[in-house]
Design an enzyme around this catalytic site. Structure first.
Site, short mmCIF file in Angstrom:
data_model
loop_
_atom_site.label_atom_id
_atom_site.label_comp_id
_atom_site.label_asym_id
_atom_site.label_seq_id
_atom_site.Cartn_x
_atom_site.Cartn_y
_atom_site.Cartn_z
CB THR A 133 14.75 26.50 -46.19
OG1 THR A 133 14.18 27.16 -45.03
CG2 THR A 133 15.90 25.61 -45.75
N GLY A 167 9.64 25.28 -51.58
CA GLY A 167 8.44 24.66 -52.12
C GLY A 167 8.10 25.18 -53.50
#
Length: 268
Positions: free
Chosen positions: A207, A211
């Site tokens: 991950t 963002g």
């Protein structure tokens, strides 16, 4: 459906986040990426091992020469690591790009846990960056830091987003990935109301850069003339696909597959 995005953010030597992720995401969604690098980092999937800031005047020069020649249809900010950097970027936006759509990702901590924002820069970020952004894209720890609230559930997310609006943010895309449970909920809060997005959580360690990627994907949509909500919806679908197809690199938090192929209908 091009669209020019000027990205002001730090470099990630591992290629999974920062400027590298921004360029890949904007390109994958059919827009054109330009950059003003705010800092260099030495990092990989295990963490940030060093940060070297770029002189504020040179950050402004990067922005100005791009805007004067190529122009831009949207802006995206990522890692603005100290007071001088935040002020330089905001001053140049005010002078050279007032009114352009701006997606502000208030980067404070890397996925690995490394801090990327100086302790004394929080108030400057609140005062200078939040009010000029079309949308800010905090995760839960960032929203907690900006508001002083504790977020333990979706109701807490709504309260924090509303508090950020009260501080001057025009719209808030609050990401719920740090909560636990099988469902992942993001909230887009605007003066018109709340859009709620729910997906089943993907159990993965890959991950790194989600963002940065999401914010740049939203900026690409705005640069291409999309309204905010459709841009967010497309960006979320892109990030989810990129996580599902992550290449598995690195021993820590690995990168996404930014070159993932999606259904054209979902790409808008």
């Amino acid at each position: 459906m091009k669209g020019r995005v000027l990205i002001c953010a730090g470099s990630d030597s591992g290629g999974g986040a920062g400027i590298q992720a921004d360029i890949k995401a904007v390109t994958a969604l059919g827009a054109f990426a330009m950059t003003a690098i705010t800092a260099l980092t030495a990092q990989n999937t295990l963490g940030v091992q060093g940060v070297m800031g770029v002189e504020p005047d040179f950050i402004r020069r990067q922005m100005r020469c791009v805007l004067e020649d190529l122009g831009a249809d949207a802006l995206k900010t990522g890692m603005l690591h100290d007071v001088a950097t935040i002020e330089a970027v905001c001053d140049e936006i005010a002078e050279s790009a007032p009114g352009l759509p701006l997606v502000a990702d208030p980067v404070m901590v890397a996925t690995s846990g490394s801090r990327l924002l100086a302790d004394d820069a929080m108030e400057t970020l609140r005062a200078r960056l939040l009010p000029i952004a079309t949308v800010i894209t905090p995760n839960i720890p960032e929203a907690e830091a900006l508001t002083g609230l504790s977020i333990e559930d979706e109701a807490g997310m709504r309260a924090a987003a509303e508090a950020l609006m009260a501080q001057g943010a025009r719209a808030v895309l609050l990401k719920g990935g740090h909560l636990t449970g099988p469902a992942l909920v993001d909230l887009l809060v605007t003066p018109q109301g709340v859009d709620r997005y729910e997906d089943r959580r993907i159990e993965t360690r890959h991950t790194h850069g989600t963002g940065c990627t999401l914010a740049s994907a939203v900026a690409a949509g705005l640069a291409q003339g999309m309204a905010l909500e459709p841009a967010v919806r497309r960006a979320r679908a892109y990030v989810r696909a990129a996580i599902l197809h992550a290449p598995g690199y690195g021993a820590g938090h690995g990168p996404l597959d930014h070159a993932v192929t999606m259904d054209p209908a979902r790409l808008g």
